[in-house]
Design an enzyme around this catalytic site. Structure first.
Site, PDB file in Angstrom:
ATOM      1  N   ASN A 118       8.719 -56.176  10.319  1.00 48.49           N
ATOM      2  CA  ASN A 118       8.133 -57.331  11.003  1.00 48.49           C
ATOM      3  C   ASN A 118       8.454 -58.563  10.158  1.00 48.49           C
ATOM      4  O   ASN A 118       7.850 -58.770   9.110  1.00 48.49           O
ATOM      5  CB  ASN A 118       6.615 -57.133  11.134  1.00 48.49           C
ATOM      6  N   TRP A 119       9.421 -59.339  10.629  1.00 51.94           N
ATOM      7  CA  TRP A 119       9.873 -60.493   9.836  1.00 51.94           C
ATOM      8  C   TRP A 119       8.904 -61.669   9.911  1.00 51.94           C
ATOM      9  O   TRP A 119       9.076 -62.662   9.206  1.00 51.94           O
ATOM     10  CB  TRP A 119      11.263 -60.942  10.296  1.00 51.94           C
ATOM     11  N   LYS A 120       7.920 -61.595  10.791  1.00 48.51           N
ATOM     12  CA  LYS A 120       6.955 -62.689  10.982  1.00 48.51           C
ATOM     13  C   LYS A 120       7.732 -64.006  11.215  1.00 48.51           C
ATOM     14  O   LYS A 120       8.801 -63.981  11.806  1.00 48.51           O
ATOM     15  CB  LYS A 120       5.977 -62.746   9.817  1.00 48.51           C
ATOM     16  N   HIS A 155      -1.207 -57.836  16.483  1.00 47.34           N
ATOM     17  CA  HIS A 155      -1.148 -57.967  15.020  1.00 47.34           C
ATOM     18  C   HIS A 155      -2.370 -58.757  14.544  1.00 47.34           C
ATOM     19  O   HIS A 155      -2.817 -59.693  15.213  1.00 47.34           O
ATOM     20  CB  HIS A 155       0.147 -58.677  14.608  1.00 47.34           C
ATOM     21  N   GLU A 171      -2.689 -61.015  12.450  1.00 51.48           N
ATOM     22  CA  GLU A 171      -2.479 -62.466  12.336  1.00 51.48           C
ATOM     23  C   GLU A 171      -2.657 -63.134  13.698  1.00 51.48           C
ATOM     24  O   GLU A 171      -3.182 -64.249  13.796  1.00 51.48           O
ATOM     25  CB  GLU A 171      -1.084 -62.741  11.739  1.00 51.48           C
ATOM     26  N   GLU A 195      -3.027 -51.276  10.176  1.00 53.88           N
ATOM     27  CA  GLU A 195      -2.779 -52.297   9.160  1.00 53.88           C
ATOM     28  C   GLU A 195      -4.109 -52.848   8.674  1.00 53.88           C
ATOM     29  O   GLU A 195      -4.675 -53.761   9.294  1.00 53.88           O
ATOM     30  CB  GLU A 195      -1.946 -53.439   9.755  1.00 53.88           C
ATOM     31  N   GLY A 224       0.071 -58.529   2.942  1.00 50.23           N
ATOM     32  CA  GLY A 224       0.578 -59.649   2.151  1.00 50.23           C
ATOM     33  C   GLY A 224      -0.202 -59.900   0.865  1.00 50.23           C
ATOM     34  O   GLY A 224      -0.045 -60.937   0.225  1.00 50.23           O
ATOM     35  N   SER A 246       1.446 -54.215   2.619  1.00 50.06           N
ATOM     36  CA  SER A 246       2.046 -54.131   1.286  1.00 50.06           C
ATOM     37  C   SER A 246       2.769 -52.808   1.037  1.00 50.06           C
ATOM     38  O   SER A 246       2.725 -52.262  -0.062  1.00 50.06           O
ATOM     39  CB  SER A 246       0.996 -54.395   0.193  1.00 50.06           C
ATOM     40  N   GLY A 255       6.176 -55.905   6.278  1.00 47.24           N
ATOM     41  CA  GLY A 255       6.300 -57.358   6.331  1.00 47.24           C
ATOM     42  C   GLY A 255       7.225 -57.845   5.226  1.00 47.24           C
ATOM     43  O   GLY A 255       8.450 -57.836   5.355  1.00 47.24           O
ATOM     44  N   GLY A 256       6.633 -58.248   4.096  1.00 45.92           N
ATOM     45  CA  GLY A 256       7.390 -58.869   3.002  1.00 45.92           C
ATOM     46  C   GLY A 256       8.647 -58.112   2.596  1.00 45.92           C
ATOM     47  O   GLY A 256       9.720 -58.701   2.438  1.00 45.92           O
TER      48      GLY A 256
HETATM   49  P1  13P Z   1       3.181 -56.978   4.292  1.00 43.64           P
HETATM   50  O1  13P Z   1       4.105 -55.776   4.206  1.00 43.64           O
HETATM   51  O2  13P Z   1       3.833 -58.250   3.884  1.00 43.64           O
HETATM   52  O3  13P Z   1       1.867 -56.711   3.638  1.00 43.64           O
HETATM   53  O4  13P Z   1       2.873 -57.168   5.869  1.00 43.64           O
HETATM   54  C1  13P Z   1       2.450 -56.089   6.620  1.00 43.64           C
HETATM   55  C2  13P Z   1       2.416 -56.493   8.034  1.00 43.64           C
HETATM   56  O5  13P Z   1       1.592 -57.294   8.449  1.00 43.64           O
HETATM   57  C3  13P Z   1       3.419 -55.903   8.943  1.00 43.64           C
HETATM   58  O6  13P Z   1       3.140 -56.174  10.269  1.00 43.64           O
END
Ligand code: 13P
Length: 259
Positions: free
Chosen positions: A10-12, A96, A98, A168, A174, A214, A235-236
């Site tokens: 997930n590149w956000k 998600h 967010e 999640e 993050g 993470s 994510g990251g």
């Molecule tokens: P991180 O891997 O950056 O913690 O993000 C997880 C995430 O929200 C994937 O959708």
């Protein structure tokens, strides 16, 4: 039957179209032919087409990060499931944390989007997870149950067969704080038991439940070794080819061990 592992990035809100194409190219060069596990890249809308062009002759799949619950019309700023299908998107992240926290997405909205995705043959990656306050007040299971039941309201067993769940924990996203494998496994097992209550054992045993929060190359193996963890939503660590490829390799090793 062992469940096929999924590693999804997930590149956000990161990567322009050109940057996304570069990242996708580096990933496809190394793991674009493997078929043991499912790899999905979820760039922002503006990079979908460029990334889609790069992954189209590989085993890597294309996912979006959100979509509208409406089919078409006067919805400024929205993107429909048909528009995503048109550019060969196969998966879509829905609910998600967010989007729930920053854009007011409720379980009812996530439910409408889930139904719209399924009606248009997009596979939802449905995200659930508790906040730190909810965990500390011992309401994790209640929160997850409400999110699962809300999002899947009126989803038929036939439709549910296409749904992927992502657990999640909000406190792990993050933050560098990963859920321990034992904490994650406990919630994944709970989710599977909820799915079994809703759809029966056969379907719940087939459902892929991904962990997100993470996940990195150095903690992935221990998480993926858990019996109810069937992959990762990353994510990251999905933003650079080296880490993401290492995560795909972890997924492939886990898949061999679980076979
Ligand atoms: P991180 O891997 O950056 O913690 O993000 C997880 C995430 O929200 C994937 O959708």
């Amino acid at each position: 039957m062992p469940r096929n592992i999924i590693i999804a990035g997930n590149w956000k809100m990161n990567k322009t179209s050109a940057e996304g194409a570069d990242l996708a190219r580096s990933i496809v060069q190394v793991i674009g032919n493997q078929t043991e596990i499912t790899v999905i890249l979820c760039p922002p809308f503006t990079a979908l087409q460029a990334v889609g062009g790069i992954v189209s002759n590989s085993s890597v799949r294309l996912g979006a990060q959100n979509m509208s619950d409406k089919p078409a019309g006067a919805y400024t700023g929205e993107v429909s499931s048909a528009m995503l299908r048109d550019i060969h998107v196969t998966h879509v992240i829905l609910g998600h944390s967010e989007r729930r926290a920053l854009y007011g997405e409720t379980d009812a909205i996530v439910n409408k989007k889930t139904l719209a995705a399924l009606e248009n043959n997009l596979k939802p990656i449905l995200c659930v997870g508790e906040t730190l306050a909810e965990r500390e007040s011992n309401s994790t299971f209640d929160v997850i149950r409400t999110q699962i039941r809300g999002a899947l309201d009126s989803v038929s067993p036939l439709q549910f067969d296409e749904v992927i769940i992502a657990y999640e924990p909000v406190w792990a996203i993050g933050t560098g704080k990963t859920a321990t494998p034992a904490i994650a496994q406990e919630v994944h097992a709970f989710i599977r038991s909820e799915l079994s209550a809703l759809y029966g054992d056969t379907l719940s045993q087939k459902t892929r439940i991904l962990y997100g929060g993470s996940m990195k190359p150095d903690n992935a193996a221990a998480l993926l070794a858990q019996p109810d963890i069937d992959g990762g939503l990353i994510g990251g660590a999905a933003l650079n080819a080296k880490d993401f490829i290492a995560l795909v390799e972890s997924g492939r090793s886990a898949s061999v061990k679980k076979a």
